[in-house]
Design a protein around this motif. Structure first.
Motif, PDB file in Angstrom:
ATOM      1  N   ASN A   1      31.168  49.166  34.954  1.00  0.00           N
ATOM      2  CA  ASN A   1      30.972  48.620  36.298  1.00  0.00           C
ATOM      3  C   ASN A   1      29.558  48.111  36.529  1.00  0.00           C
ATOM      4  O   ASN A   1      29.356  47.150  37.257  1.00  0.00           O
ATOM      5  CB  ASN A   1      31.339  49.655  37.359  1.00  0.00           C
ATOM      6  CG  ASN A   1      32.833  49.820  37.467  1.00  0.00           C
ATOM      7  OD1 ASN A   1      33.586  48.967  37.012  1.00  0.00           O
ATOM      8  ND2 ASN A   1      33.269  50.908  38.052  1.00  0.00           N
TER       9      ASN A   1
ATOM     10  N   ARG B   1      27.698  46.549  34.562  1.00  0.00           N
ATOM     11  CA  ARG B   1      27.493  45.277  33.889  1.00  0.00           C
ATOM     12  C   ARG B   1      28.279  44.150  34.542  1.00  0.00           C
ATOM     13  O   ARG B   1      28.132  43.004  34.170  1.00  0.00           O
ATOM     14  CB  ARG B   1      27.894  45.411  32.424  1.00  0.00           C
ATOM     15  CG  ARG B   1      26.954  46.373  31.678  1.00  0.00           C
ATOM     16  CD  ARG B   1      27.342  46.634  30.246  1.00  0.00           C
ATOM     17  NE  ARG B   1      27.855  45.464  29.561  1.00  0.00           N
ATOM     18  CZ  ARG B   1      28.741  45.527  28.594  1.00  0.00           C
ATOM     19  NH1 ARG B   1      29.225  46.677  28.212  1.00  0.00           N
ATOM     20  NH2 ARG B   1      29.150  44.439  28.004  1.00  0.00           N
ATOM     21  N   ILE B   2      29.127  44.476  35.514  1.00  0.00           N
ATOM     22  CA  ILE B   2      29.937  43.464  36.193  1.00  0.00           C
ATOM     23  C   ILE B   2      29.294  43.144  37.528  1.00  0.00           C
ATOM     24  O   ILE B   2      28.927  44.021  38.301  1.00  0.00           O
ATOM     25  CB  ILE B   2      31.381  43.958  36.390  1.00  0.00           C
ATOM     26  CG1 ILE B   2      32.030  44.183  35.027  1.00  0.00           C
ATOM     27  CG2 ILE B   2      32.181  42.953  37.203  1.00  0.00           C
ATOM     28  CD1 ILE B   2      33.437  44.682  35.095  1.00  0.00           C
ATOM     29  N   ALA B   3      29.173  41.855  37.822  1.00  0.00           N
ATOM     30  CA  ALA B   3      28.433  41.423  39.006  1.00  0.00           C
ATOM     31  C   ALA B   3      29.141  41.746  40.313  1.00  0.00           C
ATOM     32  O   ALA B   3      28.494  42.151  41.271  1.00  0.00           O
ATOM     33  CB  ALA B   3      28.153  39.930  38.922  1.00  0.00           C
ATOM     34  N   ASP B   4      30.431  41.567  40.401  1.00  0.00           N
ATOM     35  CA  ASP B   4      31.109  41.757  41.678  1.00  0.00           C
ATOM     36  C   ASP B   4      32.594  42.048  41.474  1.00  0.00           C
ATOM     37  O   ASP B   4      33.091  42.024  40.351  1.00  0.00           O
ATOM     38  CB  ASP B   4      30.900  40.545  42.584  1.00  0.00           C
ATOM     39  CG  ASP B   4      31.458  39.260  41.997  1.00  0.00           C
ATOM     40  OD1 ASP B   4      32.481  39.303  41.295  1.00  0.00           O
ATOM     41  OD2 ASP B   4      30.871  38.205  42.260  1.00  0.00           O
TER      42      ASP B   4
ATOM     43  N   LEU C   1      35.177  40.253  41.991  1.00  0.00           N
ATOM     44  CA  LEU C   1      35.910  39.159  41.354  1.00  0.00           C
ATOM     45  C   LEU C   1      35.768  39.196  39.845  1.00  0.00           C
ATOM     46  O   LEU C   1      36.725  38.928  39.113  1.00  0.00           O
ATOM     47  CB  LEU C   1      35.425  37.805  41.897  1.00  0.00           C
ATOM     48  CG  LEU C   1      35.779  37.518  43.352  1.00  0.00           C
ATOM     49  CD1 LEU C   1      35.180  36.197  43.783  1.00  0.00           C
ATOM     50  CD2 LEU C   1      37.282  37.524  43.554  1.00  0.00           C
ATOM     51  N   ASP C   2      34.591  39.536  39.347  1.00  0.00           N
ATOM     52  CA  ASP C   2      34.401  39.668  37.903  1.00  0.00           C
ATOM     53  C   ASP C   2      35.243  40.815  37.351  1.00  0.00           C
ATOM     54  O   ASP C   2      35.842  40.699  36.278  1.00  0.00           O
ATOM     55  CB  ASP C   2      32.925  39.902  37.567  1.00  0.00           C
ATOM     56  CG  ASP C   2      32.072  38.662  37.790  1.00  0.00           C
ATOM     57  OD1 ASP C   2      32.618  37.545  37.746  1.00  0.00           O
ATOM     58  OD2 ASP C   2      30.859  38.828  38.015  1.00  0.00           O
ATOM     59  N   ARG C   3      35.289  41.934  38.090  1.00  0.00           N
ATOM     60  CA  ARG C   3      36.113  43.071  37.647  1.00  0.00           C
ATOM     61  C   ARG C   3      37.585  42.677  37.625  1.00  0.00           C
ATOM     62  O   ARG C   3      38.313  43.006  36.685  1.00  0.00           O
ATOM     63  CB  ARG C   3      35.898  44.276  38.564  1.00  0.00           C
ATOM     64  CG  ARG C   3      34.587  44.998  38.317  1.00  0.00           C
ATOM     65  CD  ARG C   3      34.556  46.365  39.003  1.00  0.00           C
ATOM     66  NE  ARG C   3      34.649  46.271  40.458  1.00  0.00           N
ATOM     67  CZ  ARG C   3      33.624  46.051  41.285  1.00  0.00           C
ATOM     68  NH1 ARG C   3      32.412  45.901  40.790  1.00  0.00           N
ATOM     69  NH2 ARG C   3      33.797  45.992  42.588  1.00  0.00           N
TER      70      ARG C   3
ATOM     71  N   ALA D   1      38.853  39.658  37.272  1.00  0.00           N
ATOM     72  CA  ALA D   1      39.078  38.720  36.172  1.00  0.00           C
ATOM     73  C   ALA D   1      39.155  39.452  34.837  1.00  0.00           C
ATOM     74  O   ALA D   1      40.019  39.153  34.000  1.00  0.00           O
ATOM     75  CB  ALA D   1      37.970  37.669  36.141  1.00  0.00           C
ATOM     76  N   ALA D   2      38.278  40.414  34.618  1.00  0.00           N
ATOM     77  CA  ALA D   2      38.290  41.185  33.372  1.00  0.00           C
ATOM     78  C   ALA D   2      39.573  42.003  33.249  1.00  0.00           C
ATOM     79  O   ALA D   2      40.181  42.065  32.174  1.00  0.00           O
ATOM     80  CB  ALA D   2      37.068  42.096  33.308  1.00  0.00           C
ATOM     81  N   GLU D   3      40.008  42.604  34.347  1.00  0.00           N
ATOM     82  CA  GLU D   3      41.237  43.399  34.320  1.00  0.00           C
ATOM     83  C   GLU D   3      42.447  42.502  34.079  1.00  0.00           C
ATOM     84  O   GLU D   3      43.342  42.847  33.298  1.00  0.00           O
ATOM     85  CB  GLU D   3      41.401  44.155  35.636  1.00  0.00           C
ATOM     86  CG  GLU D   3      42.572  45.106  35.608  1.00  0.00           C
ATOM     87  CD  GLU D   3      42.652  45.967  36.859  1.00  0.00           C
ATOM     88  OE1 GLU D   3      43.757  46.470  37.109  1.00  0.00           O
ATOM     89  OE2 GLU D   3      41.642  46.132  37.558  1.00  0.00           O
TER      90      GLU D   3
ATOM     91  N   GLU E   1      42.517  39.600  32.500  1.00  0.00           N
ATOM     92  CA  GLU E   1      42.484  39.170  31.107  1.00  0.00           C
ATOM     93  C   GLU E   1      42.983  40.273  30.180  1.00  0.00           C
ATOM     94  O   GLU E   1      43.740  40.020  29.243  1.00  0.00           O
ATOM     95  CB  GLU E   1      41.072  38.752  30.714  1.00  0.00           C
ATOM     96  CG  GLU E   1      40.998  38.190  29.316  1.00  0.00           C
ATOM     97  CD  GLU E   1      39.609  37.705  28.946  1.00  0.00           C
ATOM     98  OE1 GLU E   1      39.359  37.570  27.749  1.00  0.00           O
ATOM     99  OE2 GLU E   1      38.784  37.471  29.853  1.00  0.00           O
TER     100      GLU E   1
END
Length: 77
Positions: free
Chosen positions: A6, A8-11, A13-15, A17-19, A21
């Motif tokens: 967490n 290393r993830i900016a916000d 929305l990034d979390r 997107a990673a989930e 993917e």
């Protein structure tokens, strides 16, 4: 792909997107291929292939699919 830590993830929305993917990658690993099984050579032109491939390139795949559609249409007539 694993979901990064967490910090290393900016916000959110990034979390998300990673989930997403990660879930798509997992789902695709269970997908069964459609069409013919690999036989060691291109199904269209007969060129030798490495294990797991069915066509030597996209053009051969497209040509094979076009022929299969023609054959299927002829069988329906």
């Amino acid at each position: 792909m694993s979901i990064p830590d967490n910090d290393r993830i900016a916000d959110p929305l990034d979390r998300a997107a990673a989930e997403t993917e990660s879930m798509i990658t997992a789902a695709l690993s269970f997908r069964k291929p459609t069409g013919p099984l690999p036989i060691g050579e291109c199904h269209n032109c007969g060129a030798p292939l490495v294990d797991g491939l069915r066509w030597c390139n996209k053009a051969c795949c497209d040509d094979w699919e076009k022929e299969e559609r023609k054959l299927a249409a002829a069988e329906r007539e």
